[in-house]
Structures are given as structure tokens and as C-alpha cells.
Design a protein around this motif. Structure first.
Motif, PDB file in Angstrom:
ATOM      1  N   ARG A  47       0.851  -1.190   0.000  1.00 50.03           N
ATOM      2  CA  ARG A  47       0.000   0.000   0.000  1.00 50.03           C
ATOM      3  C   ARG A  47       0.887   1.240   0.000  1.00 50.03           C
ATOM      4  O   ARG A  47       1.829   1.337   0.786  1.00 50.03           O
ATOM      5  N   VAL A  48       0.541   2.179  -0.877  1.00 47.01           N
ATOM      6  CA  VAL A  48       1.304   3.413  -1.011  1.00 47.01           C
ATOM      7  C   VAL A  48       0.332   4.583  -0.872  1.00 47.01           C
ATOM      8  O   VAL A  48      -0.657   4.656  -1.602  1.00 47.01           O
ATOM      9  N   PRO A  49       0.607   5.517   0.056  1.00 49.68           N
ATOM     10  CA  PRO A  49      -0.297   6.659   0.198  1.00 49.68           C
ATOM     11  C   PRO A  49      -0.187   7.601  -1.008  1.00 49.68           C
ATOM     12  O   PRO A  49       0.887   7.764  -1.576  1.00 49.68           O
ATOM     13  N   LEU A  50      -1.310   8.200  -1.385  1.00 49.96           N
ATOM     14  CA  LEU A  50      -1.358   9.166  -2.475  1.00 49.96           C
ATOM     15  C   LEU A  50      -1.642  10.544  -1.885  1.00 49.96           C
ATOM     16  O   LEU A  50      -2.474  10.690  -0.990  1.00 49.96           O
ATOM     17  N   TYR A  51      -0.953  11.548  -2.408  1.00 45.70           N
ATOM     18  CA  TYR A  51      -1.104  12.915  -1.914  1.00 45.70           C
ATOM     19  C   TYR A  51      -1.517  13.840  -3.054  1.00 45.70           C
ATOM     20  O   TYR A  51      -1.086  13.684  -4.188  1.00 45.70           O
ATOM     21  N   GLU A  52      -2.322  14.827  -2.724  1.00 44.86           N
ATOM     22  CA  GLU A  52      -2.768  15.806  -3.709  1.00 44.86           C
ATOM     23  C   GLU A  52      -1.630  16.754  -4.078  1.00 44.86           C
ATOM     24  O   GLU A  52      -1.485  17.168  -5.213  1.00 44.86           O
ATOM     25  N   GLY A  53      -0.806  17.095  -3.099  1.00 42.35           N
ATOM     26  CA  GLY A  53       0.315  18.005  -3.321  1.00 42.35           C
ATOM     27  C   GLY A  53       1.522  17.528  -2.552  1.00 42.35           C
ATOM     28  O   GLY A  53       1.549  16.408  -2.035  1.00 42.35           O
ATOM     29  N   LEU A  54       2.517  18.395  -2.440  1.00 46.63           N
ATOM     30  CA  LEU A  54       3.746  18.030  -1.747  1.00 46.63           C
ATOM     31  C   LEU A  54       3.671  18.278  -0.245  1.00 46.63           C
ATOM     32  O   LEU A  54       4.549  17.878   0.494  1.00 46.63           O
ATOM     33  N   SER A  55       2.626  18.974   0.201  1.00 46.54           N
ATOM     34  CA  SER A  55       2.477  19.271   1.628  1.00 46.54           C
ATOM     35  C   SER A  55       1.911  18.062   2.365  1.00 46.54           C
ATOM     36  O   SER A  55       1.112  17.307   1.834  1.00 46.54           O
ATOM     37  N   SER A  56       2.339  17.915   3.613  1.00 42.56           N
ATOM     38  CA  SER A  56       1.781  16.820   4.406  1.00 42.56           C
ATOM     39  C   SER A  56       0.324  17.145   4.730  1.00 42.56           C
ATOM     40  O   SER A  56      -0.075  18.308   4.818  1.00 42.56           O
ATOM     41  N   GLY A  57      -0.464  16.123   4.881  1.00 41.57           N
ATOM     42  CA  GLY A  57      -1.868  16.310   5.202  1.00 41.57           C
ATOM     43  C   GLY A  57      -2.770  16.388   3.981  1.00 41.57           C
ATOM     44  O   GLY A  57      -3.974  16.511   4.118  1.00 41.57           O
ATOM     45  N   ASP A  58      -2.199  16.338   2.792  1.00 42.74           N
ATOM     46  CA  ASP A  58      -2.989  16.383   1.553  1.00 42.74           C
ATOM     47  C   ASP A  58      -3.268  14.983   1.022  1.00 42.74           C
ATOM     48  O   ASP A  58      -3.356  14.771  -0.174  1.00 42.74           O
ATOM     49  N   GLU A  59      -3.409  14.008   1.928  1.00 41.87           N
ATOM     50  CA  GLU A  59      -3.568  12.615   1.505  1.00 41.87           C
ATOM     51  C   GLU A  59      -4.920  12.390   0.844  1.00 41.87           C
ATOM     52  O   GLU A  59      -5.957  12.796   1.350  1.00 41.87           O
ATOM     53  N   LEU A  60      -4.888  11.746  -0.315  1.00 39.16           N
ATOM     54  CA  LEU A  60      -6.105  11.433  -1.074  1.00 39.16           C
ATOM     55  C   LEU A  60      -6.622  10.021  -0.808  1.00 39.16           C
ATOM     56  O   LEU A  60      -7.749   9.706  -1.114  1.00 39.16           O
ATOM     57  N   GLY A  61      -5.794   9.212  -0.312  1.00 40.76           N
ATOM     58  CA  GLY A  61      -6.134   7.798  -0.133  1.00 40.76           C
ATOM     59  C   GLY A  61      -4.877   6.975  -0.331  1.00 40.76           C
ATOM     60  O   GLY A  61      -3.770   7.446  -0.075  1.00 40.76           O
ATOM     61  N   GLU A  62      -5.051   5.777  -0.824  1.00 39.10           N
ATOM     62  CA  GLU A  62      -3.882   4.938  -1.061  1.00 39.10           C
ATOM     63  C   GLU A  62      -4.042   4.136  -2.330  1.00 39.10           C
ATOM     64  O   GLU A  62      -5.152   3.892  -2.814  1.00 39.10           O
ATOM     65  N   TRP A  63      -2.927   3.768  -2.870  1.00 38.54           N
ATOM     66  CA  TRP A  63      -2.854   2.910  -4.046  1.00 38.54           C
ATOM     67  C   TRP A  63      -2.283   1.601  -3.560  1.00 38.54           C
ATOM     68  O   TRP A  63      -1.297   1.581  -2.808  1.00 38.54           O
ATOM     69  N   SER A  64      -2.894   0.494  -3.896  1.00 41.73           N
ATOM     70  CA  SER A  64      -2.370  -0.794  -3.448  1.00 41.73           C
ATOM     71  C   SER A  64      -2.225  -1.731  -4.633  1.00 41.73           C
ATOM     72  O   SER A  64      -2.933  -1.609  -5.628  1.00 41.73           O
ATOM     73  N   PHE A  65      -1.266  -2.621  -4.512  1.00 43.41           N
ATOM     74  CA  PHE A  65      -1.038  -3.617  -5.544  1.00 43.41           C
ATOM     75  C   PHE A  65      -0.439  -4.864  -4.903  1.00 43.41           C
ATOM     76  O   PHE A  65       0.077  -4.807  -3.791  1.00 43.41           O
ATOM     77  N   GLU A  66      -0.528  -5.954  -5.612  1.00 37.48           N
ATOM     78  CA  GLU A  66      -0.049  -7.233  -5.114  1.00 37.48           C
ATOM     79  C   GLU A  66       1.288  -7.565  -5.761  1.00 37.48           C
ATOM     80  O   GLU A  66       1.463  -7.389  -6.962  1.00 37.48           O
ATOM     81  N   VAL A  67       2.239  -8.028  -4.950  1.00 38.61           N
ATOM     82  CA  VAL A  67       3.556  -8.429  -5.439  1.00 38.61           C
ATOM     83  C   VAL A  67       3.653  -9.943  -5.296  1.00 38.61           C
ATOM     84  O   VAL A  67       3.411 -10.498  -4.226  1.00 38.61           O
ATOM     85  N   PHE A  68       4.014 -10.606  -6.406  1.00 39.47           N
ATOM     86  CA  PHE A  68       4.141 -12.059  -6.441  1.00 39.47           C
ATOM     87  C   PHE A  68       5.626 -12.419  -6.457  1.00 39.47           C
ATOM     88  O   PHE A  68       6.452 -11.664  -6.982  1.00 39.47           O
ATOM     89  N   ALA A  69       5.971 -13.570  -5.886  1.00 42.75           N
ATOM     90  CA  ALA A  69       7.376 -13.977  -5.812  1.00 42.75           C
ATOM     91  C   ALA A  69       7.525 -15.464  -6.104  1.00 42.75           C
ATOM     92  O   ALA A  69       6.646 -16.271  -5.774  1.00 42.75           O
ATOM     93  N   ARG A  70       8.649 -15.797  -6.743  1.00 41.35           N
ATOM     94  CA  ARG A  70       9.010 -17.186  -7.039  1.00 41.35           C
ATOM     95  C   ARG A  70      10.493 -17.361  -6.712  1.00 41.35           C
ATOM     96  O   ARG A  70      11.280 -16.427  -6.827  1.00 41.35           O
ATOM     97  N   ARG A  71      10.872 -18.600  -6.365  1.00 46.92           N
ATOM     98  CA  ARG A  71      12.273 -18.931  -6.098  1.00 46.92           C
ATOM     99  C   ARG A  71      12.699 -20.126  -6.942  1.00 46.92           C
ATOM    100  O   ARG A  71      11.913 -21.048  -7.166  1.00 46.92           O
TER     101      ARG A  71
END
Length: 110
Positions: A47-71
Motif C-alpha cells: 500500500r502506497v499513500p497518495l497525496y494531492e500536493g507536496l504538503s503533508s496532510g494532503d492525503e487522497l487515499g492509497e494505491w495498493s497492488f499485489e507483489v508475487f514472488a518465485r524462487r
């Protein structure tokens, strides 16, 4: 001394990850290398937070994605492991390579 080359692949694109790992496994089998895997690790939700601008407190929500791994592990066959280490991988696939040196059982180091 025997070398074990451990490969860990990560990607948010499961199809690209599987194509890459299966292609390497097939190449290793064709060349007669001893290969263990691929082993699937549990996916991880990032999960990565999304911001409207460069100032703190301008959070719009979050962007999330799934990471898969193999060995994969390549036992011995150093020249083939070296060949895999020099391959070009898709930009969407992150590759980590670790090489371990294994001593035969029953041998002592002086």
C-alpha cells in the motif's frame, strides 16, 4: 566445492513473472542443469499513500497492488548459472541472485 545459485523473482505482473520463471526453468532442464523450483511464495499486498500536493496532510487515499514472488535454485552447473545471471529480464520483474558455496559432507577444512 559445489555452488548453489539461488534466484528470487518478484513482480506485480503475475503473467510476466510466470513466463520469466518458466522460461528459465525450461532452459535449465534442456541444458541438463539440476534445478529446484520454482517455489511460490505468498503474495504480498503493498500500500502506497497518495497525496494531492507536496504538503503533508494532503492525503487522497492509497494505491495498493499485489507483489508475487518465485524462487529457483541451480545446483552446480556454474557456467549455466552464470549465463542466467547475465540474462536480460523484463523491467516488470525484479531479480535477486545469491550464490552459496557448499562443501561435500565428510570433508574438513584445515
Amino acid at each position: 566445492m559445489t555452488f548453489v545459485t539461488k534466484l528470487r523473482f518478484q513482480s506485480g505482473d503475475r503473467a510476466a513473472l510466470d513466463d520469466t520463471v518458466n522460461g528459465i526453468r525450461d532452459m535449465l532442464e534442456r541444458k541438463g542443469a539440476e534445478c529446484k523450483g520454482p517455489h511460490t511464495e505468498p503474495s504480498e499486498r503493498v500500500r502506497v499513500p497518495l497525496y494531492e500536493g507536496l504538503s503533508s496532510g494532503d492525503e487522497l487515499g492509497e494505491w495498493s497492488f499485489e507483489v508475487f514472488a518465485r524462487r529457483l535454485e541451480i545446483h552446480g552447473n556454474d557456467h549455466i548459472a552464470r549465463e542466467v545471471g547475465h540474462m536480460d529480464f523484463p523491467d516488470s520483474v525484479h531479480v535477486e541472485i545469491q550464490v552459496e558455496q557448499k562443501k561435500p559432507l565428510g570433508h574438513r577444512q584445515n
